[in-house]
Design a protein around this motif. Structure first.
Motif, PDB file in Angstrom:
ATOM      1  N   SER A 281       2.129 -17.818  36.980  1.00 22.86           N
ATOM      2  CA  SER A 281       2.386 -17.054  38.201  1.00 22.86           C
ATOM      3  C   SER A 281       3.640 -17.561  38.897  1.00 22.86           C
TER       4      SER A 281
ATOM      5  N   VAL B 223      -9.956  -6.052  38.349  1.00 19.77           N
ATOM      6  CA  VAL B 223      -9.170  -7.113  38.998  1.00 19.77           C
ATOM      7  C   VAL B 223      -7.873  -7.365  38.235  1.00 19.77           C
TER       8      VAL B 223
ATOM      9  N   LEU C  97      -0.025  -5.457  41.771  1.00 20.10           N
ATOM     10  CA  LEU C  97       0.277  -6.126  43.037  1.00 20.10           C
ATOM     11  C   LEU C  97       1.388  -7.164  42.889  1.00 20.10           C
ATOM     12  N   GLU C  98       1.548  -7.721  41.696  1.00 20.82           N
ATOM     13  CA  GLU C  98       2.548  -8.771  41.503  1.00 20.82           C
ATOM     14  C   GLU C  98       3.968  -8.318  41.838  1.00 20.82           C
TER      15      GLU C  98
ATOM     16  N   SER D  87      -4.314  -6.712  39.984  1.00 25.25           N
ATOM     17  CA  SER D  87      -3.389  -7.824  40.205  1.00 25.25           C
ATOM     18  C   SER D  87      -2.049  -7.556  39.525  1.00 25.25           C
TER      19      SER D  87
ATOM     20  N   ILE E  58      -5.735  -4.343  49.194  1.00 25.24           N
ATOM     21  CA  ILE E  58      -6.636  -5.439  48.815  1.00 25.24           C
ATOM     22  C   ILE E  58      -7.923  -5.382  49.634  1.00 25.24           C
TER      23      ILE E  58
ATOM     24  N   SER F 264       0.054 -12.480  44.136  1.00 26.15           N
ATOM     25  CA  SER F 264      -0.305 -13.030  42.839  1.00 26.15           C
ATOM     26  C   SER F 264      -1.778 -12.830  42.520  1.00 26.15           C
ATOM     27  N   TYR F 265      -2.107 -13.079  41.269  1.00 30.63           N
ATOM     28  CA  TYR F 265      -3.479 -12.998  40.764  1.00 30.63           C
ATOM     29  C   TYR F 265      -4.401 -13.925  41.554  1.00 30.63           C
TER      30      TYR F 265
ATOM     31  N   THR G 212      -3.916 -15.190  44.546  1.00 36.79           N
ATOM     32  CA  THR G 212      -3.997 -14.749  45.944  1.00 36.79           C
ATOM     33  C   THR G 212      -5.025 -13.629  46.090  1.00 36.79           C
ATOM     34  N   LEU G 213      -5.007 -12.696  45.135  1.00 35.92           N
ATOM     35  CA  LEU G 213      -5.988 -11.603  45.156  1.00 35.92           C
ATOM     36  C   LEU G 213      -7.410 -12.155  45.097  1.00 35.92           C
TER      37      LEU G 213
END
Length: 435
Positions: free
Chosen positions: A247, A153, A160-161, A157, A371, A166-167, A169-170
């Motif tokens: 974040s 994770v 993905l940022e 994350s 995701i 964001s962390y 959101t994931l």
């Protein structure tokens, strides 16, 4: 040439899988040597998932300290009390226990300590133990993709940022989708196999006196158990709060001097130190704790396999984009199939994520697709060789949790595929609402 290089990667992964355990990491290192020195493929230290390895080391050290202090035994006791109060619904409650223990610890190996309890409670109620055991093992694997401190994770994350996810959101997508999927998997598992009293293998073992009822396990917990667990829980809360504060979506801390990955490492090492200081455990025992040993094994596996996979992908990302890009864009769900098949061989959610997710995003896969497909890196149950799966088979003396002669016909396959398929579908659903 690319065909030869791809075959090389597959062969060394296969060799590692045959060796078992830490062997897949060792074979990965050998594969890197073959790719670079024999086939002339360039590699570098930048392709090594250093952050992932360091995070695993830090988190596992804190968990091992908690285990030495008796914290894991206390959690198992709480789990046993919960399951024994609700024995008739153990097929649904057991995966809840293993799911949240994995969420809490960041490793699926915590399931080891709960499997004997699950098998015993099911047997006492006349419930086929393969039902709760199979979905409990699967829940402990899938929950890795929803744990705020798991290496998979944290790495995912991080990549993905830059594309605006964001962390938090994931996690807000992965936690509900994987949990509901595990409950769907429990429903499927509850329909698998005949009733225990009708199982010929069980009846034969019963006649031979091979089945024993152990009853409630009494654990003598040290005084350090509860304080150690509370310190570890506080560390997880600190990780989540700090990650939210730095974040871009929250923005409480601008230009942080400590990045999220570094914060996780520092907080977990601090938690381990606090456990040692306040509970007065012997720090030298931490390195010999079962969780520490399994965590260090995971580090070697991630190092070897992810380095091998990253070396191949980084040198052919343009070609891969041309071949696979259009297919993944037109049929985004195929990413889940690719991750599913890869994790069968890599035996690690972290290694699969590091090896394939950056390439998927690089060739234009949408963040929503990545995701939603994330849970598919947890197909560690397909080949019946993963440690927690084998432990579940060993714990069930009724013989209901058995591996068939065709290898793939075991009680973990159908509930596992159902769980991952459900999680991918739910991931698209929740992701579509949140993103």
């Amino acid at each position: 040439m690319i065909t030869l290089e791809f075959i090389t990667v597959i062969v060394f992964i296969f060799i590692g899988a045959r060796i078992g355990g830490i062997g897949i990491g060792l074979a990965g290192g050998a594969g890197v040597i073959f790719l670079s020195l024999v086939l002339g493929m360039p590699t570098s230290q930048s392709l090594i998932p250093i952050d992932v390895i360091l995070i695993i080391m830090s988190v596992i050290t804190a968990i091992a300290a908690m285990q030495v202090a008796g914290g894991l035994d206390w959690l198992v006791q709480l789990a046993e009390n919960f399951l024994r109060k609700n024995p008739k619904r153990i097929t649904f409650y057991a995966p809840i226990v293993t799911y949240f223990m994995t969420i809490f610890a960041g490793t699926g190996h915590t399931a080891f300590s709960t499997l004997p309890v699950i098998a015993e409670v099911a047997k006492e109620q006349g419930i086929r133990p393969s039902r709760p055991l199979s979905i409990s093992v699967i829940a402990s694997q899938v929950a890795i993709t929803a744990s705020p401190i798991s290496a998979a994770v944290v790495f995912f994350s991080g990549i993905l940022e830059p594309v605006g996810v964001s962390y938090l959101t994931l996690l807000s997508i992965c936690i509900p989708s994987t949990f509901i999927a595990c409950m769907i998997g429990a429903f499927v598992a509850n329909k698998m196999g005949c009733e225990l009293k009708d199982d010929p293998v069980y009846n034969e073992r019963l006649k031979k006196g091979l089945i024993k009822m152990r009853g409630v396990t009494k654990r003598e917990l040290p005084a350090s158990a509860k304080p150690a667990t509370c310190i570890f829980m506080l560390a997880i809360i600190c990780v989540i709060i700090y990650a939210a504060a730095i974040s871009s979506s929250v923005g409480l801390i601008q230009d942080p001097t400590l990045g999220r990955n570094e914060a996780i490492m520092a907080i977990m090492l601090t938690a381990a130190a606090a456990i040692v200081v306040f509970t007065k455990i012997d720090a030298s025992k931490i390195a010999n704790a079962p969780t520490f040993i399994s965590g260090m094994t995971a580090c070697i596996c991630v190092l070897g396999v992810a380095w091998l996979g990253s070396t191949f992908v980084s040198n052919h990302v343009v070609g891969i984009k041309e071949v696979a890009g259009a297919v993944l864009i037109d049929y985004p769900w195929t990413l889940a199939i690719i991750l599913f098949l890869a994790s069968m061989l890599l035996y690690s959610q972290g290694a699969t994520t590091v090896a394939l997710m950056p390439a998927a995003l690089a060739i234009g896969v949408a963040p929503l697709t990545a995701i939603a497909s994330f849970a598919a890196v947890s197909a560690l149950f397909v080949l019946p060789t993963y440690p927690t799966l084998l432990a579940a088979v060993e714990m069930d003396d009724t013989g209901s949790t058995r591996i068939g002669k065709f290898v793939f016909n075991h009680p973990f396959l159908i509930p596992g595929v159902s769980t991952i398929a459900s999680s991918v579908i739910l991931g698209f659903f929740f992701g579509g609402m949140i993103l």
